[in-house]
Enzyme design. Structure first.
Site, short mmCIF file in Angstrom:
data_model
loop_
_atom_site.label_atom_id
_atom_site.label_comp_id
_atom_site.label_asym_id
_atom_site.label_seq_id
_atom_site.Cartn_x
_atom_site.Cartn_y
_atom_site.Cartn_z
CG PHE A 1 30.38 53.94 62.45
CD1 PHE A 1 31.34 53.58 61.51
CD2 PHE A 1 29.63 52.93 63.02
CE1 PHE A 1 31.54 52.26 61.16
CE2 PHE A 1 29.82 51.60 62.68
CZ PHE A 1 30.78 51.27 61.74
CG HIS A 2 30.41 57.66 67.55
ND1 HIS A 2 30.48 56.82 68.66
CD2 HIS A 2 29.30 57.29 66.87
CE1 HIS A 2 29.45 55.99 68.64
NE2 HIS A 2 28.72 56.25 67.56
N PRO A 3 33.06 60.52 64.41
CG PRO A 3 33.23 60.93 62.12
CD PRO A 3 32.74 59.91 63.10
#
Length: 536
Positions: free
Chosen positions: A471-473
């Site tokens: 969840f770190h784009p």
């Protein structure tokens, strides 16, 4: 469209981790007016505010955008689920609550790329300013900021064994991953206050919402930046079926995140000219880097059956167990409800060329077939590991001129050879940890990948079949001065006036850890720059 177009000094698009910070800081003096636009609703849902509610919001049709990538060539052509927050607080209202800043070297690297003012010595004061750490003030921490950071209030038998096991492998205990060094194993601090989530909406926006110079509009989807020549003059947005428009006397600031900030730029005619023309969009500014440079942390989740009934799986399995969890939270603000999913972490090096930690673990005393899924019907735990600085690069590009249509997200996981090497090495390290003497009394069968996976090819195949986002784009409107940069070191969009981007998308390279704290820092620093420029 409404005929009466209201004018504000600043329009902030997106009330997430960054947008809430900007709304607070830009209105604090009373001198400037701010319109904050959020596509989702208010953060009224109970499970947003209880840390374990992470599982309830992971697939929520209202509070989560629920994106999927395009079929990923390096991941068996799977479309990988990418949750993003869709309410006040944005992804800080649905994330895993982990407080990590990254490594000093991450920011020194940004500065070395030509971004003056972004070295570690420059950004540390903003991390400190943002923080209300329950441990109190120190050279590394603050105790006066809006963003509460708390210790997990009780130790867990399995996590203590994991720490001892890591010590056997030469990894030291570290009680502060945001202190002098990141390397080590220990408990995470969480973005919580007295057992409740402290999102950007709670920490920053709520105290500012009574200000007469701040207007917050929810259910307001920004559809286009309005330009007058090469100046951003306002924003068009859709709210409850009506198209509205607002003017910005000073600046439009995009804080819609690494997926939707580039999407809005492209919809508004800012991006690679040939691509925009193919989409039938009039070109306002040819900026080929918009939507490029996408980076993300790929999560590999090893799961083990636990020999003792001490996991969260066990507590959730029975009605009495669930009642006990609830009572513990209501009476003492302790237990699984106060923690969320992951209790501890580990940072270490597995590649010979790495000078600083290159992998991160999230340890959960819970197991499920996917993050946020239903727990297994047996005692279980999860060793989730990710590569901190992936070399693979992807893109975010619109597929349609419809602002409600998700863009095409192509992370290109495992396309770089070093990423494949790191994936295999990280799984091998996780297995070594699981088989230490300290963990022998606790861990039984390896549920996934399973004992049949032994060769490098087997482990890479596991990564391709089961790997998912953590969840770190980031990185899709990168900061810099090279031809692919989108914003300058003051986060102003190159070649356009009155337009900035302030969110995860400006990162030239992904930080070594979770992204919420760095985004809050970016917004704190940006607010100072915006106010300085306004004063001129």
């Amino acid at each position: 469209m409404d005929q009466d177009i209201a004018t504000f000094d600043f329009i902030v698009v997106g009330a997430g981790s960054a947008g809430c910070v900007l709304a607070n800081r830009l209105t604090a003096s009373g001198r400037y007016s701010v319109l904050l636009l959020e596509a989702g609703p208010r953060d009224d849902y109970l499970w947003i505010h209880i840390p374990i509610g992470y599982g309830k919001t992971m697939f929520h049709p209202v509070y989560n955008w629920g994106f999927y990538t395009e079929p990923e060539p390096g991941m068996h052509n799977r479309r990988i689920y990418w949750p993003r927050g869709r309410c006040l607080g944005g992804s800080s209202s649905i994330n895993g609550l982990i407080y990590i800043r990254g490594q000093p070297e991450d920011y020194d690297h940004w500065a070395a790329l030509g971004n003056r003012g972004w070295a570690w010595k420059d950004v540390l004061p903003y991390f400190i300013r943002s923080e209300h750490n329950t441990r109190g003030a120190s050279p590394y921490h603050g105790d006066q900021g809006p963003q509460w950071c708390s210790d997990i209030r009780e130790r867990h038998e399995l996590m203590e064994a994991i720490i001892r096991g890591a010590n056997e492998l030469g990894v030291p205990r570290n009680d502060d991953f945001n202190g002098p060094t990141q390397e080590g194993v220990g408990y995470y601090q969480l973005f919580t206050r007295n057992g409740r989530r402290c999102s950007s909406a709670v920490g920053y926006l709520k105290p500012a919402q009574g200000r007469s110079n701040l207007r917050v509009e929810t259910q307001a989807l920004a559809t286009q930046i309005v330009f007058e020549g090469s100046r951003a003059a306002g924003v068009r947005y859709e709210q409850r079926g009506r198209v509205r428009q607002a003017r910005a006397a000073r600046e439009v600031i995009l804080s819609a995140g690494a997926l939707q900030s580039p999407q809005l730029l492209q919809l508004s005619g800012v991006g690679r000219a040939s691509f925009l023309q193919d989409m039938g969009i009039a070109v306002v500014k040819d900026l080929p880097g918009v939507g490029e440079n996408l980076q993300d942390h790929l999560q590999l989740r090893l799961m083990y059956k636990v020999k003792k009934p001490i996991t969260t799986n066990d507590e959730l399995r029975s009605l009495w167990g669930r009642v006990k969890i609830g009572l513990k939270w209501m009476m003492f603000r302790k237990g699984p409800l106060a923690i969320g999913i992951n209790q501890g972490g580990l940072f270490t090096r597995v590649l010979p060329e790495s000078k600083t930690p290159d992998i991160q673990f999230h340890f959960a005393t819970l197991s499920a077939d996917m993050a946020g899924g239903d727990p297994h019907p047996w005692s279980g735990c999860t060793f989730s590991v990710c590569q901190l600085r992936p070399a693979s690069r992807g893109t975010v590009m619109i597929k349609s001129r419809d602002p409600k249509a998700p863009p095409a997200m192509r992370p290109n996981y495992l396309s770089a050879e070093v990423d494949r090497r790191c994936a295999v090495a990280s799984i091998r390290f996780a297995r070594r940890l699981a088989r230490t003497k300290a963990l022998e009394p606790y861990l039984g069968e390896e549920y996934k990948p399973g004992d049949e996976a032994q060769t490098d090819e087997d482990l890479l195949e596991f990564a391709r079949e089961y790997g998912a986002t953590i969840f770190h784009p980031s990185g899709t409107c990168k900061m810099g001065s090279d031809p692919m940069a989108v914003v300058d070191e003051r986060l102003r969009v190159h070649g356009l006036a009155g337009l900035r981007v302030v969110d995860c998308s400006i990162m030239p390279t992904l930080v070594s850890g979770n992204t919420h704290a760095p985004v809050v820092m970016i917004a704190e620093k940006a607010s100072d720059m915006i106010l300085e420029d306004a004063a001129r």
